[in-house]
Design an enzyme around this catalytic site. Sequence first.
Site: not given
Ligand code: GLN
Length: 261
Positions: A93, A189
């Site tokens: 992510c 995740h």
């Molecule tokens: N801030 C990033 C987004 O919302 C990554 C979020 C995350 O790692 N879950 O795209």
Amino acid sequence: MKITIGHLYPELLNLYGDSGNICCLQKRLEWRGIQAEICSLSAGNPIDFRHMDLILLGGSSDREQALACRYLKETKYEFKEFVENDGVVLAICGGYQLLGKYYQNQYNTVEGLNILDIYTDWESKRLVQNIVIHNPIFNSPGVGFENHGGRTHIGGYTPFGKVLAGYGNTEDSGHEGVTYKNVIGTYLHGPLLPKNPEVCDYLLSQALKRKYGEPVPLSPLPDELEYRANYETANHSPLKYNGYQIRKSLFRRRSTASKRK
Ligand code: GLN
């Protein structure tokens, strides 16, 4: 035999149990009698990529992601060299987004590490749900949880998987994640690896092959619980609600191969 795993910035890049990926890599090495050295690499400290076999970057909130990006830029040429020399990387992510030319959050466009020729735009609608993907090199579907505002455009790279349920890189590309050499970037995740043991073993195999110059066979492990978790996640009701029928034939049940130590 030994594999050294660099956990990049555990204090900044760790959402939704991402550091569970480290436990999974470690245990699946140790259960096979292979030593696992875990290096927790904190922001601001030098990273000796020549010492690393596998690098993990987790996801993060926008603030932590920007901080991690700032620190990582100090070592981006060494990181790129590691990737070009077939170093194994799992980036989740926010960590995945950092590998590109730039990523956006609600307020800014942030220059990335430029390791991959990909970029991430931001949209106010967050893409949040369980996700199921198919990658033909694995027998089981990839399952995880996604929560991102970023939309990642991967150009001509091969995605990590085809989206069976959920969103993936963008709402409509049908692609999830990216692969390049021994890099996997993904929005999954959860943590990813305990529910997707084939992905874990794939990363370990690549790291072992690179280090020892030839394939190192990994003995099978009794993965009933892992595959049940995979199956249950893939068949979680909201996915069915979205109109997807997850095919049971995508799942391969495994018999107990050996007792865990
Ligand atoms: N801030 C990033 C987004 O919302 C990554 C979020 C995350 O790692 N879950 O795209």
